[in-house]
Design a protein around this motif. Structure first.
Motif, PDB file in Angstrom:
ATOM      1  N   ALA A 166       0.848  -1.187   0.000  1.00 12.31           N
ATOM      2  CA  ALA A 166       0.000   0.000   0.000  1.00 12.31           C
ATOM      3  C   ALA A 166       0.882   1.234   0.000  1.00 12.31           C
ATOM      4  O   ALA A 166       1.953   1.245   0.616  1.00 12.31           O
ATOM      5  CB  ALA A 166      -0.909  -0.001   1.238  1.00 12.31           C
ATOM      6  N   LEU A 167       0.425   2.281  -0.692  1.00 16.49           N
ATOM      7  CA  LEU A 167       1.137   3.552  -0.689  1.00 16.49           C
ATOM      8  C   LEU A 167       0.206   4.735  -0.441  1.00 16.49           C
ATOM      9  O   LEU A 167       0.618   5.730   0.135  1.00 16.49           O
ATOM     10  CB  LEU A 167       1.887   3.747  -2.002  1.00 16.49           C
ATOM     11  N   GLY A 168      -1.058   4.634  -0.896  1.00 18.14           N
ATOM     12  CA  GLY A 168      -2.003   5.717  -0.666  1.00 18.14           C
ATOM     13  C   GLY A 168      -2.478   5.743   0.775  1.00 18.14           C
ATOM     14  O   GLY A 168      -2.544   4.708   1.442  1.00 18.14           O
ATOM     15  N   PRO A 169      -2.832   6.922   1.309  1.00 18.61           N
ATOM     16  CA  PRO A 169      -3.232   7.024   2.715  1.00 18.61           C
ATOM     17  C   PRO A 169      -4.390   6.115   3.100  1.00 18.61           C
ATOM     18  O   PRO A 169      -4.360   5.490   4.174  1.00 18.61           O
ATOM     19  CB  PRO A 169      -3.628   8.506   2.850  1.00 18.61           C
ATOM     20  N   ALA A 170      -5.415   5.995   2.258  1.00 18.76           N
ATOM     21  CA  ALA A 170      -6.555   5.144   2.602  1.00 18.76           C
ATOM     22  C   ALA A 170      -6.144   3.677   2.665  1.00 18.76           C
ATOM     23  O   ALA A 170      -6.566   2.933   3.565  1.00 18.76           O
ATOM     24  CB  ALA A 170      -7.680   5.343   1.586  1.00 18.76           C
ATOM     25  N   ASN A 171      -5.322   3.245   1.723  1.00 15.86           N
ATOM     26  CA  ASN A 171      -4.878   1.859   1.717  1.00 15.86           C
ATOM     27  C   ASN A 171      -3.917   1.585   2.873  1.00 15.86           C
ATOM     28  O   ASN A 171      -3.895   0.483   3.435  1.00 15.86           O
ATOM     29  CB  ASN A 171      -4.213   1.529   0.379  1.00 15.86           C
ATOM     30  N   LEU A 172      -3.119   2.580   3.243  1.00 15.10           N
ATOM     31  CA  LEU A 172      -2.247   2.432   4.400  1.00 15.10           C
ATOM     32  C   LEU A 172      -3.063   2.305   5.685  1.00 15.10           C
ATOM     33  O   LEU A 172      -2.740   1.493   6.558  1.00 15.10           O
ATOM     34  CB  LEU A 172      -1.283   3.618   4.499  1.00 15.10           C
ATOM     35  N   ARG A 173      -4.124   3.086   5.804  1.00 13.09           N
ATOM     36  CA  ARG A 173      -4.991   2.955   6.986  1.00 13.09           C
ATOM     37  C   ARG A 173      -5.651   1.579   7.011  1.00 13.09           C
ATOM     38  O   ARG A 173      -5.794   0.956   8.082  1.00 13.09           O
ATOM     39  CB  ARG A 173      -6.037   4.071   7.009  1.00 13.09           C
ATOM     40  N   LEU A 174      -6.054   1.084   5.837  1.00 20.53           N
ATOM     41  CA  LEU A 174      -6.637  -0.255   5.761  1.00 20.53           C
ATOM     42  C   LEU A 174      -5.615  -1.306   6.185  1.00 20.53           C
ATOM     43  O   LEU A 174      -5.952  -2.291   6.850  1.00 20.53           O
ATOM     44  CB  LEU A 174      -7.124  -0.540   4.339  1.00 20.53           C
ATOM     45  N   THR A 175      -4.366  -1.108   5.810  1.00 24.70           N
ATOM     46  CA  THR A 175      -3.305  -2.022   6.223  1.00 24.70           C
ATOM     47  C   THR A 175      -3.213  -2.080   7.737  1.00 24.70           C
ATOM     48  O   THR A 175      -3.120  -3.161   8.336  1.00 24.70           O
ATOM     49  CB  THR A 175      -1.962  -1.578   5.615  1.00 24.70           C
ATOM     50  N   ASN A 206      -7.537   2.922  15.145  1.00 28.10           N
ATOM     51  CA  ASN A 206      -8.987   2.991  14.910  1.00 28.10           C
ATOM     52  C   ASN A 206      -9.649   1.632  15.023  1.00 28.10           C
ATOM     53  O   ASN A 206     -10.836   1.525  15.334  1.00 28.10           O
ATOM     54  CB  ASN A 206      -9.263   3.590  13.529  1.00 28.10           C
ATOM     55  N   ALA A 207      -8.888   0.572  14.744  1.00 25.74           N
ATOM     56  CA  ALA A 207      -9.427  -0.790  14.817  1.00 25.74           C
ATOM     57  C   ALA A 207      -9.173  -1.435  16.171  1.00 25.74           C
ATOM     58  O   ALA A 207      -9.471  -2.628  16.356  1.00 25.74           O
ATOM     59  CB  ALA A 207      -8.806  -1.639  13.714  1.00 25.74           C
TER      60      ALA A 207
END
Length: 344
Positions: A166-175, A206-207
């Motif tokens: 992941a590199l984008g902020p949303a995908n990093l948060r999902l990671t 957050n999780a």
């Protein structure tokens, strides 16, 4: 500094490629990684290595989302975990629209949603639950058809760590929210904390997870040289990014460029992209800051590399995925041996 774990990229499609992987395993590397773009796949080589290696983790870096259904990924993961006696790690990534739509013929729309649903379905199957899922991208069984919800025929539950590129902020948060590890790239220890690691930490918090639940692995190249050779080596590795900034992704979507832009190189990268698109590839290579080549790799003297390892460790990296540079397998293995001594 705790010892840095070292993995290497391997391409065991030739006798020399196999020898590199087998000898690296015997030398004690943490992991062997296989890539997937639009040539060889990432999983078949790992199946061969599962039967011929003894110690290293076997990591797909990465299996492209959209190239396989979630159920097929789960089936492959169960096979590889059984064949490797528990050493397989399923590395996943969305790739980019040029590959996903141009090569696989699958829409690139909603990649974050596809990633989330894929992980949830794979884990459902690995746990031995019935494949019943009502998502926006995947529905199991397919509504209105003759399919029914079934469990895997293979013995379950099976634990397979899932890592995300992941590199984008949303995908990093999902990671941070869902993954067991992060497959990192475009990582400069001095600037990546805020740009790349912070969203992972945020997603984990957050999780209700700890950031320590996510193993951080970062890709680097290794090239050992004298102090006098360092400027040329830095320039060489910087120039290699011209293709990354100029041709990877589409004109609208380049995750690598965006990651470096968030680390303060937006103006320079835009210039590189314009030069590449104009056809002047050499000028594009020359325009990549040498700082990027030096800051994203293990380059220089043994003391410099020791210092670079310390910087990666301080930035939260626990595993380096190393591309070995050398004309021959023996040269690559000698460099690997030196790196393992430094890292330990």
């Amino acid at each position: 500094m705790s010892a840095m774990r070292i993995g290497i990229n391997v391409a065991p499609h030739t006798p020399e490629g196999v020898r590199l992987a087998l000898e690296a395993d015997a030398m004690g590397v943490d992991s062997l990684w296989t890539a997937e773009a639009w040539g060889y796949d990432a999983l078949t080589p790992l199946a061969m290595l599962a039967g011929r290696t003894q110690h290293a983790r076997l990591i797909s870096g990465i299996a492209q989302l959209g190239a396989r259904t979630p159920a097929m990924l789960a089936m492959s993961a169960m096979s590889l975990q059984a064949m490797s006696e528990g050493r397989f790690v399923l590395g996943l990534g969305v790739s980019g629209p040029q590959v996903v739509e141009g090569w696989h013929g699958v829409p690139f729309a909603k990649p974050i949603q596809r990633t989330r649903e894929t992980i949830e379905i794979v884990r459902m199957i690995l746990a031995g639950d019935r494949a019943a899922y009502d998502g926006k991208t995947y529905q199991l069984p397919l509504p209105g058809g003759e399919g029914r919800s079934i469990r895997s025929m293979a013995p379950t539950p099976v634990h397979v760590p899932i890592w995300l590129a992941a590199l984008g902020p949303a995908n990093l948060r999902l990671t941070g929210e869902l993954a067991d590890g992060w497959i990192g790239n475009s990582f400069m220890p001095g600037t990546a904390g805020e740009a790349l690691v912070a969203p992972i930490v945020e997603g984990a918090a957050n999780a209700g997870r700890s950031a320590d639940d996510v193993e951080i692995a970062v890709a680097v190249s290794l090239e050992i040289g004298t102090q006098e050779e360092v400027p040329a080596l830095a320039r060489k590795h910087a120039g290699g990014y011209a293709f990354t900034f100029g041709a990877m992704g589409s004109a609208k979507t380049n995750f690598y460029s965006a990651a470096f832009e968030r680390q303060g190189f937006g103006e320079q990268i835009d210039k590189v992209h314009q030069l590449w698109q104009s056809g002047d590839k050499q000028a594009a290579a020359d325009a990549v800051p040498a700082e990027i080549g030096l800051g994203t790799n293990l380059v220089g003297t043994e003391q410099m590399i020791a210092d670079q390892l310390a910087a990666y460790s301080a930035a939260g990296v626990g595993l380096l995925r190393v591309s070995l540079v050398g004309e021959t397998t023996d040269e690559k293995l000698r460099a690997l041996g030196t790196l393992l001594e430094i890292a330990n």
